[in-house]
Design an enzyme around this catalytic site. Structure first.
Site, mmCIF file in Angstrom:
data_model
loop_
_atom_site.group_PDB
_atom_site.id
_atom_site.type_symbol
_atom_site.label_atom_id
_atom_site.label_comp_id
_atom_site.label_asym_id
_atom_site.label_seq_id
_atom_site.Cartn_x
_atom_site.Cartn_y
_atom_site.Cartn_z
ATOM 1 N N GLU A 290 41.621 18.863 84.966
ATOM 2 C CA GLU A 290 42.267 19.000 85.480
ATOM 3 C C GLU A 290 42.014 19.005 86.724
ATOM 4 O O GLU A 290 43.370 18.492 88.195
ATOM 5 C CB GLU A 290 43.080 21.391 85.768
ATOM 6 C CG GLU A 290 44.160 21.116 84.794
ATOM 7 C CD GLU A 290 44.345 22.751 84.817
ATOM 8 O OE1 GLU A 290 45.727 23.065 84.139
ATOM 9 O OE2 GLU A 290 44.473 23.438 85.349
ATOM 10 N N HIS A 311 29.296 16.002 61.021
ATOM 11 C CA HIS A 311 30.283 15.687 59.749
ATOM 12 C C HIS A 311 31.318 15.349 60.563
ATOM 13 O O HIS A 311 32.659 15.222 58.570
ATOM 14 C CB HIS A 311 29.889 16.481 58.614
ATOM 15 C CG HIS A 311 28.328 16.812 58.546
ATOM 16 N ND1 HIS A 311 27.771 16.695 57.610
ATOM 17 C CD2 HIS A 311 27.229 17.432 59.542
ATOM 18 C CE1 HIS A 311 26.130 17.625 57.101
ATOM 19 N NE2 HIS A 311 26.166 18.020 59.084
ATOM 20 N N LYS A 425 56.882 22.180 82.053
ATOM 21 C CA LYS A 425 57.594 23.362 82.663
ATOM 22 C C LYS A 425 59.369 23.538 82.335
ATOM 23 O O LYS A 425 59.996 23.675 82.093
ATOM 24 C CB LYS A 425 56.977 24.086 83.428
ATOM 25 C CG LYS A 425 55.853 24.834 83.030
ATOM 26 C CD LYS A 425 54.934 25.442 84.305
ATOM 27 C CE LYS A 425 54.113 25.843 84.134
ATOM 28 N NZ LYS A 425 52.983 26.475 85.491
HETATM 29 O O1 PA5 Z 1 44.350 25.742 87.120
HETATM 30 C C1 PA5 Z 1 44.912 26.241 86.945
HETATM 31 O O2 PA5 Z 1 45.959 26.544 88.204
HETATM 32 C C2 PA5 Z 1 46.022 26.849 85.064
HETATM 33 O O3 PA5 Z 1 45.523 26.345 84.122
HETATM 34 C C3 PA5 Z 1 46.060 28.286 85.436
HETATM 35 O O4 PA5 Z 1 45.470 29.170 85.993
HETATM 36 C C4 PA5 Z 1 46.877 27.994 84.505
HETATM 37 O O5 PA5 Z 1 48.414 27.971 84.417
HETATM 38 C C5 PA5 Z 1 47.694 29.781 84.526
HETATM 39 O O6 PA5 Z 1 48.551 30.008 85.775
HETATM 40 P P1 PA5 Z 1 49.000 32.132 86.044
HETATM 41 O O7 PA5 Z 1 47.966 32.322 86.129
HETATM 42 O O8 PA5 Z 1 49.705 31.091 87.133
HETATM 43 O O9 PA5 Z 1 49.444 31.914 84.995
#
Ligand code: PA5
Length: 440
Positions: A290, A311, A425
């Site tokens: 990310e 394996h 989303k």
């Molecule tokens: O790194 C990030 O920001 C995302 O992976 C969030 O942790 C994830 O989408 C969960 O978001 P939230 O804590 O708002 O539910």
């Protein structure tokens, strides 16, 4: 020098001294940008000083809540997705018994811990309802935004289950919410129902939040010493913020992976010979994936667990497209020895290993694999973790976070946003008919 060390010996053929020196300078500049508070995404760099500046009052409340949960719950549900659960799961699986949830409750001395709200599978939810049965349970709902669909769906189901079992007031004593300090649907609900809340700081994004209440409450519930975890992170912080490149393991790791990317190595596979580190790898994948995978740039983070995947994936790593490198997470501490015994018949031909520890066999497999993959043209980086304890893990978490911040800045991306996560989303909300989302 810290406990966690970095070694690029097995990538030597790919990383020349001149290249390393040049990339070292880039890493120094990237660190300056990161620490300046003015670089890309600088509003989300609260994790940098967190090990020293965490809220001590909240820390004490976390320990207190964890003690209550350990006392009154046979099952503990951690509801969250992405950065809101991966760090806790990584720590709990790495630092506890591999079969933590299955060992005798007296030996475990704490609740079984299950993670949900990280998918939308009804069979997963049903399975978990079955597992809880009529046992006592508590819930930690974790969402910074408070509106993420996956955890919100699971929270509805398990909150209803808790209210049926304990009544609304009784359930309120067993539901803990970790979310924004003031905003969002979850904070509103928690305040109106009287749930105890913990804070995801404004300046820390999900994937950098393992050392906030997001990770600390579920980690403390599993019995891990969270003071030691923070001490390890604080130790790493002091070093990585100031040590020059030549003595800075995190910056060296960031530099080496960018050198390899420059040579077309677009896939990094993290691997460990300890199955309990599988979720450390999952946490790492989110952190780097990310943070760096944007603007059509970045290294694709992948993982394997060895020797199991030798394996299955071993063939490709040894012999497939040469666009990858490996980062071995070398967990040196294997715990109590299990010695191989001699057998009269020796039908399996293992007598030559009599008197040897299984850990020695594992290390030999690791060494042999590194050399074989090197021969196959795969550069191998190594991150060494000498002891499997909370302090070392705190250091390791910080090592990767700092390396990721530096690496993203070398790459020229904002390591602290995730605009690409929103695309699915929008489509999902449109298909679900969420108000405000219409077909284009
Ligand atoms: O790194 C990030 O920001 C995302 O992976 C969030 O942790 C994830 O989408 C969960 O978001 P939230 O804590 O708002 O539910």
């Amino acid at each position: 020098m810290g406990r966690v060390t970095f070694d690029h010996t097995y990538a030597g053929a790919f990383i020349g001294a001149d290249e390393l020196e040049a990339m070292g300078k880039a890493a120094e500049s990237a660190r300056q940008v990161l620490l300046s508070g003015e670089g890309p995404g600088s509003d989300y760099t609260g994790w940098i000083d967190l090990p020293e500046k965490n809220d001590r009052e909240e820390f004490a409340r976390i320990k207190d809540a964890a003690a209550r949960i350990r006392e009154n719950s046979e099952v503990f549900l951690v509801i969250g997705i992405g950065g809101s659960y991966l760090g806790a799961r990584a720590a709990n699986e790495f630092l506890n018994h591999d079969f933590y949830n299955l060992v005798n409750p007296e030996k475990r001395n704490g609740p079984q811990i299950f993670y949900c709200g990280n998918n939308l599978s009804s069979s997963y939810i049903r399975g978990l309802v079955d597992v809880i049965g009529d046992r006592d349970f508590s819930i930690n709902m974790i969402s910074k935004s408070g509106t993420t669909t996956e955890p919100a769906v699971s929270f509805r189901v398990f909150r209803e289950l808790a209210e049926k079992k304990y009544g609304r007031e009784g359930a309120a004593k067993r539901i803990f919410c970790t979310t924004d300090k003031a905003r969002g649907a979850l904070k509103q609900l928690a305040d109106s129902e009287g749930y105890e809340t913990f804070v995801v700081p404004d300046d820390i994004g999900g994937r950098y939040s393992v050392l906030t209440a997001v990770g600390l409450l579920p980690i403390a519930v599993s019995g891990v010493d969270i003071e030691a975890l923070m001490e390890g992170a604080a130790d790493a912080m002091k070093r990585y913020k100031t040590a020059p490149f030549e003595e800075n393991a995190a910056m060296q790791y960031a530099a080496c992976r960018n050198i390899l990317l420059g040579q077309g190595k677009v896939i990094e596979i993290i691997e460990s010979y300890e199955p309990s580190a599988q979720f450390v790898a999952e946490w790492w994948k989110q952190l780097f994936g990310e943070s760096e995978g944007k603007d059509h740039k970045g290294i694709f983070p992948a993982s394997v667990t060895l020797t199991a995947d030798l394996h299955s994936m071993g063939q490709f790593i040894q012999d497939g497209t040469r666009n990858l490198f490996e980062t071995v997470l070398d967990i040196e501490d294997a715990g109590e020895a299990i010695l191989m015994k001699e057998e009269a018949a020796d039908t399996d031909g293992l007598n030559y290993l009599a008197g040897k520890d299984v850990a020695f066999i594992n290390r030999s497999a690791m060494q042999g694999t590194i050399l074989a993959h090197n021969d196959g043209g795969v550069p191998v980086l190594k991150v060494n973790v000498p002891t499997r304890d909370a302090r070392s893990l705190g250091e390791l978490f910080y090592f990767f976070e700092f390396a990721c911040g530096v690496s993203g800045n070398i790459l020229g991306v904002n390591p602290f946003n995730q605009p690409g996560v929103e695309a699915y989303k929008k489509n999902m909300f449109m298909l679900l008919g969420k108000p405000g989302y219409t077909k284009a």
